[in-house]
Design an enzyme around this catalytic site. Structure first.
Site, PDB file in Angstrom:
ATOM      1  N   GLU A  43      -7.618  34.772   1.152  1.00 33.63           N
ATOM      2  CA  GLU A  43      -8.259  35.201   2.398  1.00 33.63           C
ATOM      3  C   GLU A  43      -7.463  34.719   3.612  1.00 33.63           C
ATOM      4  O   GLU A  43      -7.278  35.450   4.586  1.00 33.63           O
ATOM      5  CB  GLU A  43      -9.684  34.649   2.459  1.00 33.63           C
ATOM      6  CG  GLU A  43     -10.636  35.375   1.524  1.00 33.63           C
ATOM      7  CD  GLU A  43     -11.950  34.630   1.356  1.00 33.63           C
ATOM      8  OE1 GLU A  43     -12.984  35.180   1.739  1.00 33.63           O
ATOM      9  OE2 GLU A  43     -11.918  33.484   0.850  1.00 33.63           O
ATOM     10  N   GLU A 122      -4.441  -0.686  11.121  1.00 37.08           N
ATOM     11  CA  GLU A 122      -4.012   0.645  10.673  1.00 37.08           C
ATOM     12  C   GLU A 122      -2.993   0.507   9.547  1.00 37.08           C
ATOM     13  O   GLU A 122      -2.119  -0.348   9.617  1.00 37.08           O
ATOM     14  CB  GLU A 122      -3.322   1.412  11.823  1.00 37.08           C
ATOM     15  CG  GLU A 122      -4.153   1.508  13.072  1.00 37.08           C
ATOM     16  CD  GLU A 122      -3.434   2.239  14.209  1.00 37.08           C
ATOM     17  OE1 GLU A 122      -2.267   2.651  14.021  1.00 37.08           O
ATOM     18  OE2 GLU A 122      -4.048   2.387  15.272  1.00 37.08           O
ATOM     19  N   LYS A 124       0.381   1.016   7.905  1.00 37.41           N
ATOM     20  CA  LYS A 124       1.693   1.389   8.461  1.00 37.41           C
ATOM     21  C   LYS A 124       2.327   2.370   7.493  1.00 37.41           C
ATOM     22  O   LYS A 124       2.739   2.009   6.397  1.00 37.41           O
ATOM     23  CB  LYS A 124       2.572   0.158   8.632  1.00 37.41           C
ATOM     24  CG  LYS A 124       3.904   0.464   9.290  1.00 37.41           C
ATOM     25  CD  LYS A 124       4.592  -0.824   9.727  1.00 37.41           C
ATOM     26  CE  LYS A 124       5.855  -0.559  10.517  1.00 37.41           C
ATOM     27  NZ  LYS A 124       6.909   0.045   9.735  1.00 37.41           N
ATOM     28  N   LYS A 322       4.011  -6.857   7.035  1.00 42.32           N
ATOM     29  CA  LYS A 322       4.678  -6.096   5.980  1.00 42.32           C
ATOM     30  C   LYS A 322       4.031  -6.295   4.617  1.00 42.32           C
ATOM     31  O   LYS A 322       3.556  -7.379   4.304  1.00 42.32           O
ATOM     32  CB  LYS A 322       6.150  -6.530   5.874  1.00 42.32           C
ATOM     33  CG  LYS A 322       6.950  -6.250   7.120  1.00 42.32           C
ATOM     34  CD  LYS A 322       7.087  -4.785   7.343  1.00 42.32           C
ATOM     35  CE  LYS A 322       8.546  -4.394   7.391  1.00 42.32           C
ATOM     36  NZ  LYS A 322       8.702  -2.963   7.602  1.00 42.32           N
ATOM     37  N   CYS A 440      12.706   1.833 -40.236  1.00 41.59           N
ATOM     38  CA  CYS A 440      12.947   1.135 -38.971  1.00 41.59           C
ATOM     39  C   CYS A 440      11.675   0.414 -38.524  1.00 41.59           C
ATOM     40  O   CYS A 440      10.613   1.025 -38.392  1.00 41.59           O
ATOM     41  CB  CYS A 440      13.359   2.159 -37.921  1.00 41.59           C
ATOM     42  SG  CYS A 440      13.842   1.403 -36.377  1.00 41.59           S
TER      43      CYS A 440
END
Ligand code: IVH
Length: 681
Positions: A43, A122, A124, A322, A440
């Site tokens: 649409e 906020e 980063k 950081k 193995c």
């Protein structure tokens, strides 16, 4: 769907175009800003086509803010420059709690405050910083950060980003406004993009940030339009009108104007709340749908910001705390072949331990030899390691400048580092595999489980937990060892009672009597599934001729191509595997010789479809018996079907059989057809 006719007059066209733009813009906003579409893609496309048709017919009706302008424009030869009215500054960093506490203390001192400072926290975002200039509510210019004062003009590219309003929503908009924010590619979009590129044989992006940067640096904005970029706003630059007195208020205005404001943004009172916010976000980092590399804390009060001012490079009112980096550089100590449960050998880099994203990493997968060669990683190299979310760390790049002079490319060993069997890469395949599937130790659990599985030797009661214990306690090293298990040993396993031990021993005894196809399938030879096992058995009749067969002889078997023949021949050439096969025979595992070829068999060439529930056997058993007599069992009824066998509550297949006039057998008739004769199995 046909496109609607063009309006009759220019006047009508102008009104229709206006309405369409509003409509499209609204749906765009719902989809790209709120992830909440209200109409289907089809649409939406149809509205877009209608608008495009009008604009093509009356070019003077085209406006700068028309959503049709998001598809990109003809390529530019280079980016021109934009000058930022207010500089785009950088942020000071905090790496540990103390840095944030110091930041908060400095602010309180400068503002001569005793109580808590109100901050906004906020995420980063790890993308690219962009400034968007709006004049009278219309997007007129977009620039990268550049050196902070002058950046590159990426207006054409930013117009293609669907979460960027081409015109601000609402009535009251400033005459001039610079909106600042970050362009990112969200994680799921990034994976989708890389999958597309893989399919198109294009170079993969190492991470979402590189992908976003590469997409914005396109001189051809039509290419940018194809990239899934998202713009998140985090503030404003210059504004011709004051925007209130708090940062949170500015973000609210930006949201009203149609921008995407990060939903994680929160108002925080005091530094302790900031620390809690940080910890919480670090915790949830992997579940966010975009990459973040820190948390930004900003003083909320705009007047206080004014008072705090700037240093030469960064505002005093904000700081970026950081997150532990997801990428780090380190040295490759060695490359090691690692044998997985299925025998696939993966080259793994043994790294000098390094912290990545808060975790010490000392290994990274190189996936396979193609990947290793593509990246050209060598022992001794200095490499970038990346750890995203819970996934295994990856090497994303090599620093060739630091490559040791005597460096040589790594080669896959020719024998398995675990069991010494041959290592083989079949033609057309990516992976190298250990050919010692039966011996193995890296493959033991998988091999034994497969051998015991329902369609192989069908050993009842030998589930994963039991096999794991048997292998871990070294009671079973190869499938042959299963047959020397004794009651007290089995009864001593966890989750095993006296009764279930009895049952398992009985099941093992019974499983010795098997069929050649089941046995062949149970060996777990690469590319030998049930059908191939069946064909091999029919063609050769017994195991010994298969053991002796050359690749040339093997390709004579229906359904066996050169790759499968190679796999079979190498498997049986492996002395370890032959030893296990001998041990299985010595333990009494046996099968009847398969008589005759398929087309000579009693049901040779006849095809059956089974439907409904049978009483005296399962469908698998019926299938096996029919196939044992040379018949074929398929899933759907067609004119070529010879018989449909209908059990209890047979459904649509029975109807189909009747409509095609295919003979229908009931269970009794089938048993008669299989007729007291022992099946070939
Ligand atoms: S505020 C003067 N907020 O980080 C304040 N920046 O290291 C300038 N960034 O160039 C930026 N998310 O590209 C701010 N929520 C956020 C951010 C953010 C990402 C980037 C931005 C800036 C860089 C500064």
């Amino acid at each position: 769907m046909t496109d609607p006719a063009l309006p009759a007059t220019r006047d009508q066209a102008s009104r229709r175009a206006e309405a369409l733009r509003k409509d499209i813009d609204h749906h765009n906003y719902r989809y790209y800003v709120h992830d909440d579409p209200a109409i289907s893609d089809a649409e939406y496309d149809s509205l877009m086509r209608e608008l495009q048709a009008i604009e093509a017919h009356w070019p003077d009706l085209l406006t700068r803010d028309s959503p049709t302008q998001r598809v990109g424009a003809a390529p530019a030869s280079q980016f021109s420059q934009v000058r930022h009215a207010l500089p785009m500054l950088s942020l000071d960093n905090a790496f540990e709690e103390q840095d944030l506490l110091d930041f908060d203390r400095r602010i309180r001192e400068r503002l001569a405050l005793n109580g808590d400072v109100d901050y906004v926290g906020e995420p980063k975002l790890d993308g690219l910083s962009v400034s968007l200039r709006y004049e009278d509510g219309v997007l007129v210019e977009a620039g990268t950060r550049g050196d902070g004062r002058v950046g590159e003009d990426i207006t054409a590219n930013m117009r293609t980003v669907r979460s960027v309003p081409l015109r601000l929503r609402g009535e009251r908009v400033p005459r001039r406004l610079d909106v600042r924010g970050e362009v990112v590619i969200r994680k799921q979009d990034f994976e989708h993009l890389n999958r597309q590129r893989l399919g198109a044989d294009q170079k993969l992006f190492a991470n979402p940030r590189n992908a976003a940067a590469g997409s914005l640096r396109q001189l051809d904005s039509r290419e940018t339009a194809r990239r899934p970029l998202t713009f998140f706003t985090f503030g404003v630059g210059e504004s011709s009108e004051p925007l209130g007195n708090s940062h949170a208020g500015v973000l609210d205005l930006l949201a009203e104007w149609g921008f995407r404001v990060n939903a994680e943004i929160g108002r925080l009172s005091g530094v302790e709340a900031c620390l809690a916010y940080y910890r919480e976000l670090v915790e949830r980092r992997d579940s966010l749908d975009y990459e973040i590399d820190g948390v930004v804390f900003k003083v909320d009060d705009l007047e206080a910001r004014e008072a705090l001012g700037f240093t030469s490079r960064a505002p005093r009112w904000a700081i970026a705390y950081k997150l532990p980096a997801r990428e780090a550089t380190t040295r490759v100590r060695a490359i090691l072949p690692s044998v997985g449960r299925t025998g696939v050998i993966t080259p793994v880099a043994d790294l000098h331990p390094v912290e990545v994203g808060g975790v010490i990493v000392s290994r990274a997968t190189l996936h396979n030899m193609d990947e290793l060669r593509r990246k050209d990683v060598r022992p001794g190299d200095q490499v970038m390691v990346r750890r995203a979310g819970d996934v295994i760390p990856e090497i994303t790049g090599v620093n060739l400048e630091l490559r040791p002079e005597d460096s040589v490319p790594w080669e896959m060993p020719t024998t398995c580092p675990v069991c010494g069997s041959e290592v083989l890469r079949l033609e057309d395949e990516v992976d190298y595999r250990c050919q010692g599937g039966l011996v193995c130790s890296a493959q033991r659990i998988g091999a034994v489980l497969h051998f015991a599985s329902r369609r192989a030797l069908d050993i009842d009661g030998l589930g994963e937990k039991i096999v794991e214990q048997l292998v871990e306690r070294e009671l079973v090293k190869t499938p042959a060892d299963l047959f020397s298990l004794e009651h007290p040993t089995v009864a001593g396993l966890d989750r095993m009672g006296d009764k279930s031990a009895d049952n398992l021993i009985a099941a093992l005894k019974q499983a010795r009597e098997t069929t050649l196809p089941r046995f062949l399938y149970g060996l777990g030879i690469q590319h030998v599934g049930e059908v191939t096992a069946q064909r091999l058995a029919e063609h050769f009749g017994d195991l010994d001729p298969i053991l002796r067969a050359s690749e040339d002889e093997l390709v004579q078997v229906p359904d066996v191509g050169p790759v499968v023949a190679q796999s079979i021949a190498h498997f049986f050439a492996e002395p370890h595997n032959r030893d296990v096969i001998q041990a299985l025979r010595d333990a009494g595992v046996r099968w009847p010789v398969v008589q005759g070829r398929r087309d000579e068999a009693p049901l040779g060439g006849k095809s059956f479809v089974l439907t409904g529930t049978l009483e005296t056997m399962t469908r698998d058993e019926a299938k096996e018996r029919i196939e044992g007599l040379g018949g074929k069992v398929t899933g759907s009824v067609s004119r070529k079907t010879d018989y449909v066998v209908a059990g209890e509550s047979a459904g649509s297949k029975l109807d189909k059989a009747r409509s095609l006039e295919v003979p229908v057998l009931d269970e009794q008739a089938l048993i008669e057809m299989l007729g007291g004769q022992e099946s070939a199995s």
